[in-house]
Scaffold this motif. Sequence first.
Motif, PDB file in Angstrom:
ATOM      1  N   THR A 187       1.076  -0.801   0.290  1.00 34.27           N
ATOM      2  CA  THR A 187      -0.176   0.073   0.196  1.00 34.27           C
ATOM      3  C   THR A 187       0.585   1.102   0.192  1.00 34.27           C
ATOM      4  N   HIS A 188       0.157   2.351  -0.660  1.00 40.14           N
ATOM      5  CA  HIS A 188       1.314   3.393  -0.567  1.00 40.14           C
ATOM      6  C   HIS A 188       0.370   4.512   0.518  1.00 40.14           C
ATOM      7  N   SER A 189       1.085   5.390   0.653  1.00 39.17           N
ATOM      8  CA  SER A 189       0.833   6.491   2.128  1.00 39.17           C
ATOM      9  C   SER A 189      -0.195   6.015   3.264  1.00 39.17           C
ATOM     10  N   HIS A 190      -1.245   6.630   3.082  1.00 40.59           N
ATOM     11  CA  HIS A 190      -2.510   6.981   4.376  1.00 40.59           C
ATOM     12  C   HIS A 190      -3.419   6.769   4.014  1.00 40.59           C
ATOM     13  N   SER A 191      -4.181   6.062   3.948  1.00 41.93           N
ATOM     14  CA  SER A 191      -5.130   5.441   3.610  1.00 41.93           C
ATOM     15  C   SER A 191      -6.161   5.132   4.749  1.00 41.93           C
ATOM     16  N   ARG A 192      -7.350   5.880   5.224  1.00 45.51           N
ATOM     17  CA  ARG A 192      -8.382   5.275   6.228  1.00 45.51           C
ATOM     18  C   ARG A 192      -9.315   4.208   5.852  1.00 45.51           C
ATOM     19  N   ASN A 193      -9.571   4.424   4.461  1.00 47.67           N
ATOM     20  CA  ASN A 193     -10.827   3.276   3.819  1.00 47.67           C
ATOM     21  C   ASN A 193      -9.987   1.835   3.843  1.00 47.67           C
ATOM     22  N   VAL A 194      -7.939   1.791   3.238  1.00 51.95           N
ATOM     23  CA  VAL A 194      -7.246   0.682   3.240  1.00 51.95           C
ATOM     24  C   VAL A 194      -7.105   0.296   4.822  1.00 51.95           C
ATOM     25  N   LEU A 195      -7.028   1.091   5.353  1.00 47.75           N
ATOM     26  CA  LEU A 195      -6.104   0.643   6.813  1.00 47.75           C
ATOM     27  C   LEU A 195      -7.822  -0.079   8.177  1.00 47.75           C
ATOM     28  N   ALA A 196      -8.815   0.820   7.588  1.00 41.79           N
ATOM     29  CA  ALA A 196     -10.356   0.506   7.944  1.00 41.79           C
ATOM     30  C   ALA A 196      -9.944  -1.242   7.776  1.00 41.79           C
ATOM     31  N   VAL A 197      -9.992  -1.410   6.682  1.00 40.39           N
ATOM     32  CA  VAL A 197     -10.342  -3.193   5.854  1.00 40.39           C
ATOM     33  C   VAL A 197      -9.140  -3.760   6.345  1.00 40.39           C
ATOM     34  N   MET A 198      -8.500  -3.359   5.958  1.00 40.68           N
ATOM     35  CA  MET A 198      -6.946  -4.108   6.897  1.00 40.68           C
ATOM     36  C   MET A 198      -7.545  -4.476   8.072  1.00 40.68           C
ATOM     37  N   THR A 199      -8.077  -3.474   8.911  1.00 42.64           N
ATOM     38  CA  THR A 199      -8.047  -3.304  10.955  1.00 42.64           C
ATOM     39  C   THR A 199      -9.113  -4.751  10.726  1.00 42.64           C
ATOM     40  N   GLU A 200     -10.651  -4.980  10.227  1.00 39.93           N
ATOM     41  CA  GLU A 200     -11.386  -5.355   9.722  1.00 39.93           C
ATOM     42  C   GLU A 200     -10.953  -6.885   9.709  1.00 39.93           C
ATOM     43  N   ALA A 201     -10.189  -7.261   8.461  1.00 38.70           N
ATOM     44  CA  ALA A 201      -9.162  -8.765   8.107  1.00 38.70           C
ATOM     45  C   ALA A 201      -8.655  -9.053   9.038  1.00 38.70           C
ATOM     46  N   VAL A 202      -8.160  -8.758   9.931  1.00 44.62           N
ATOM     47  CA  VAL A 202      -7.227  -9.363  11.949  1.00 44.62           C
ATOM     48  C   VAL A 202      -7.733  -9.424  12.614  1.00 44.62           C
ATOM     49  N   LYS A 203      -9.619  -8.671  12.299  1.00 42.87           N
ATOM     50  CA  LYS A 203     -10.692  -8.938  13.567  1.00 42.87           C
ATOM     51  C   LYS A 203     -11.046 -10.477  12.688  1.00 42.87           C
ATOM     52  N   GLN A 204     -11.193 -10.656  12.146  1.00 43.63           N
ATOM     53  CA  GLN A 204     -11.822 -12.191  11.193  1.00 43.63           C
ATOM     54  C   GLN A 204     -11.058 -12.685  11.456  1.00 43.63           C
ATOM     55  N   GLY A 205      -9.752 -12.621  12.295  1.00 40.34           N
ATOM     56  CA  GLY A 205      -8.483 -14.115  12.222  1.00 40.34           C
ATOM     57  C   GLY A 205      -7.767 -14.037  11.053  1.00 40.34           C
ATOM     58  N   ARG A 206      -7.205 -13.054   9.547  1.00 36.92           N
ATOM     59  CA  ARG A 206      -6.606 -13.125   8.622  1.00 36.92           C
ATOM     60  C   ARG A 206      -5.406 -13.177   9.312  1.00 36.92           C
ATOM     61  N   GLN A 207      -4.605 -13.568   8.293  1.00 35.62           N
ATOM     62  CA  GLN A 207      -2.815 -13.904   8.723  1.00 35.62           C
ATOM     63  C   GLN A 207      -2.189 -13.535   7.016  1.00 35.62           C
ATOM     64  N   PHE A 208      -2.161 -11.918   7.443  1.00 32.84           N
ATOM     65  CA  PHE A 208      -1.651 -11.431   5.945  1.00 32.84           C
ATOM     66  C   PHE A 208      -0.367 -10.277   6.548  1.00 32.84           C
TER      67      PHE A 208
END
Length: 258
Positions: free
Chosen positions: A83-104
Amino acid sequence: MKLEREKLSKVDVSVVSVSSGSELFMRFITLAHQELEQAADFASCREILLRRGEKFVKNMQESRKKILRSSTNLIKDGMIILTHSHSRNVLAVMTEAVKQGRQFSVFVTESQPDNSGRCMAKALEAVGVPCTVILDAAVGYIMERVNAVMLGAEGVCENGGIINKIGSCNVATLAHMKNKPVYVLVESYKFIRRIPLDNSSLPKSYLHKASVLNHGSDLELEHPQVDYTHPDNLTLLYTDLGVLPTSAVTEHLIKLYT
């Protein structure tokens, strides 16, 4: 509304997002023209416009939640994402993926000249995402190791191209050359009626902060804040309207403005 938009354009905010949001807001509240024609008096007209305005604001506030729903299965176990720079949408999607137990894991460009990528890395680490900050110049080197690129956007042009933090064009172009998918997470209120021919055709108000323009600086010596990425280098748009191909932006804007 136009007066307030002009005021905002004179401070250091994202002119792209402000102008697109303002235009769509004006269009949205005036779509109730049949109701307005039937209104008995000024007070009734005012009530209709206020109700439409409140609905638009509510839709804007809920847009990120809708983007999260549309991108539920975007991140999969074992993925390596750039990812590039700071995106609140990208951060939100990645945060949600962590909550779902995704490993990346994530590579984040440092994103000069303001190092916004380092802020993104800290935010990702705070929610438990393994990430590595890389030099902007290392994108080509690291690209062969990633599975996908995820970007935000300050604006989406009528042809599906995006205007985003400087360096986004480089990232997306290199990803396209390496056959890596580029996903853009963006709200539909950032859709704009503009089709740039190339980066040199972007307005100065998009490229530079208001403080720089007002100071009368030599723009040739100033770093542009954003660049334009052609839709050919993008794969899909994850929006509050759902998952869209870049070609769908034109159709959406035509429906809204005709």
